[in-house]
Design an enzyme around this catalytic site. Sequence first.
Site, PDB file in Angstrom:
ATOM      1  N   TYR A  59      38.133  32.674  33.845  1.00 52.61           N
ATOM      2  CA  TYR A  59      38.176  33.963  34.648  1.00 52.61           C
ATOM      3  C   TYR A  59      39.522  34.166  34.645  1.00 52.61           C
ATOM      4  O   TYR A  59      40.444  33.521  35.484  1.00 52.61           O
ATOM      5  CB  TYR A  59      37.571  33.868  36.088  1.00 52.61           C
ATOM      6  CG  TYR A  59      37.369  35.001  36.853  1.00 52.61           C
ATOM      7  CD1 TYR A  59      38.385  36.110  37.165  1.00 52.61           C
ATOM      8  CD2 TYR A  59      36.243  35.238  37.764  1.00 52.61           C
ATOM      9  CE1 TYR A  59      38.298  37.064  37.814  1.00 52.61           C
ATOM     10  CE2 TYR A  59      36.091  36.455  38.646  1.00 52.61           C
ATOM     11  CZ  TYR A  59      37.106  37.276  38.574  1.00 52.61           C
ATOM     12  OH  TYR A  59      37.025  38.415  39.445  1.00 52.61           O
ATOM     13  N   ASP A 102      41.356  37.580  48.986  1.00 53.21           N
ATOM     14  CA  ASP A 102      40.611  38.904  48.936  1.00 53.21           C
ATOM     15  C   ASP A 102      41.460  40.153  49.621  1.00 53.21           C
ATOM     16  O   ASP A 102      42.129  39.815  50.710  1.00 53.21           O
ATOM     17  CB  ASP A 102      39.287  38.869  49.100  1.00 53.21           C
ATOM     18  CG  ASP A 102      38.384  37.950  48.033  1.00 53.21           C
ATOM     19  OD1 ASP A 102      38.533  38.549  46.987  1.00 53.21           O
ATOM     20  OD2 ASP A 102      38.006  37.078  48.416  1.00 53.21           O
ATOM     21  N   GLU A 154      28.190  37.808  39.663  1.00 57.38           N
ATOM     22  CA  GLU A 154      29.009  36.958  40.596  1.00 57.38           C
ATOM     23  C   GLU A 154      28.563  37.570  42.066  1.00 57.38           C
ATOM     24  O   GLU A 154      28.633  38.543  42.392  1.00 57.38           O
ATOM     25  CB  GLU A 154      30.290  37.344  40.203  1.00 57.38           C
ATOM     26  CG  GLU A 154      31.288  36.483  40.805  1.00 57.38           C
ATOM     27  CD  GLU A 154      32.918  36.756  40.730  1.00 57.38           C
ATOM     28  OE1 GLU A 154      33.130  37.653  39.845  1.00 57.38           O
ATOM     29  OE2 GLU A 154      33.483  36.305  41.212  1.00 57.38           O
TER      30      GLU A 154
END
Lengths: 278, 407
Positions: free
Chosen positions: A178, A63, A52
């Site tokens: 995911y 993030d 990834e």
Amino acid sequence: MSTKSRLERRFADLKAQGRGGLVTFTTAGDPTFEASLELVLGLPGAGVDVIELGMPFSDPMADGPAIQASSLRALGAGMNLARTLDLVRRFRGTDEDTPIVLMGYYNPIHSYGVEAFLADAKAAGVDGLIVVDLPPEEDDELCLPALKAGIHWIRLATPTTDDKRLPSVLANTGGFVYYVSIMGITGTREVQADAVRVAVERLKRHSELPIAVGFGIKTPEQAASIARVADAAVVGSAIVERIKGGLDDGDRPRPAMVPDVLGFVRALAAGVRKARNG
Amino acid sequence: MTSLNTYRGGPDEGGHFGQFGGRFVAETLMPLILEVERAYTAAKADPSFQAEIDYFAKHYVGRPSPLYHAERITEHLRRGDKGAKIYFKRDELNHTGAHKINNCIGQMLLARRMGKKRIIAETGAGQHGVATATVCARFDLPCVIYMGEEDIERQKPNVFRMKLLGARVVPVTSGSRTLKDAMNEALRDWVANVDDTFYIIGTAAGPHPYPAMVRDFQCVIGNEVREQIMEMEGRGPDSLVACIGGGSNAIGLFHPFLDDKNVRIFGVEAAGLGLDTDKHAASLTGGRPGVLHGNRTYLLQSDDGQILEAHSISAGLDYPGIGPEHSWLKESGRVEYVSSSDAEALEAFQTCSRLEGILPALEPAHALAFVVKLAPTLPQDHLLVMNLCGRGDKDVFTVAEALGTEI
């Protein structure tokens, strides 16, 4: 897709081997294009099953500090979306089998142009896309064009994704799902394998796709515990921190950086391989 | 441009104003955004919600704010038989000194209906932070304010006010350490605390339903203007002027008048050191469409789609994006978007202080700087309403520094 995609073949292999996979996240171009390429070229040999790669963005809202900083390091060293695709192309020249998934935010792609980006990404050898700020409500933007271009759309499912919402989240998802194992941003909390097991079982009731679990996996032991209950474990922030540890004061890589990071990845891969889920 | 029956019909169900707006957020946030939307739709349909807002607007905020004929500025801008009649909408007289409280009361009352136990917000100049901290004190909920380190330095009085009100001010050290980074950080907090937290966004931007909801709460400004000017002049205004950072004070003034075809409407962006430099905050005149903070809108961005740092002497305008409805109003041609520089705003700040005895915030000083250019070109019976959306007490240190004066 009539023939199996690279991601589908990889997860079929993992199933045949009876083990969970290891997915690693690094930001493309962190700390420099050259060092990043060297690192990525070494990942399959260190035991990584799916790569990834982060597309650097100035404002990565989902993030935590480690990955934000890696994005800024890459941008500071001149990285952009065209060079990210170039990095994939260079990797693909040496490795035909390891799937590469690009992860990032929509604006750089929007700016590049959706059609041009998909054509260039497909040609470079990109297998899937994870675009954090494009929920199912915005599928017309990039998800549907990507599927048409033959690139998997990989969606994040989270603990807030209830049974009512899950079908729309899974609808256009391919390659793997995911699962974000904890609420919050990347790299801030630690994963709990028991909670993950329950969540994976719930997802499996709704989807045949492999489930990769990320967020909060920092050690080979944790990676192993997740690989026991899911189809793959994703490790990101811990690797990115390791990269940062290998830089000098000017954010240039020390000679030992790449071998050190690959050593850590090898330990993660060994952990995952020991954890046969039969 | 296609001609529309109404400019007030947006957004659509997906939160779109034309191609702008939308819900560009992480999956983690989607259920929350939908929950806020459901709760807001239900509240809007409940007369007791508006009654609550009206009660606090009147008794706590001090509404309606006056519509004031700025006679000396009007006189100052007369040229021969030209020179528009200038009115200020005095939203700087609100409790906490700016229009921001209108929105905070609305969102706080919604958060209470939803049973939320904790409030977060981002702030640039600190006005929205102060307004949020104020309603949190009043309604007894813990409050966390995210503020860029650089803004904390520029707006020390507001930081102290927030602390006095019981808020925790968290310095944001990532990125450019200004408003956009504070917004990133607030979104990160929200993702991590989805169960109990309500995010009071300060401007008419962000994912649907925020742009429409914040606009609705700010429309009290324009609705009051309509009544007040009818009372004072027996007719509606000829033009409206407001400054734009995210654009909440402007959309609040503009929206009720969008379908009054004869009303000219001007939004004034911050041109910083000049639109020909890279030090400005004019997303509409100097940027292009992109996606940030949950919506598609005009953004200051590099060729590669990286978000650029905005610059303005006014911290409240120092944002590289703009509310999506403004992007649409620009493209539809209904609103004219112009800009004023740091130097022009500074000059207008002083003019207003000396002629009217009102220290305007640096944000509406940008609007006034445009009025200074516009009014002398208009006939004397032209009624111009400018939104004086904040007071300048918070800016005295910035202004002193810019003028080279030691306080």
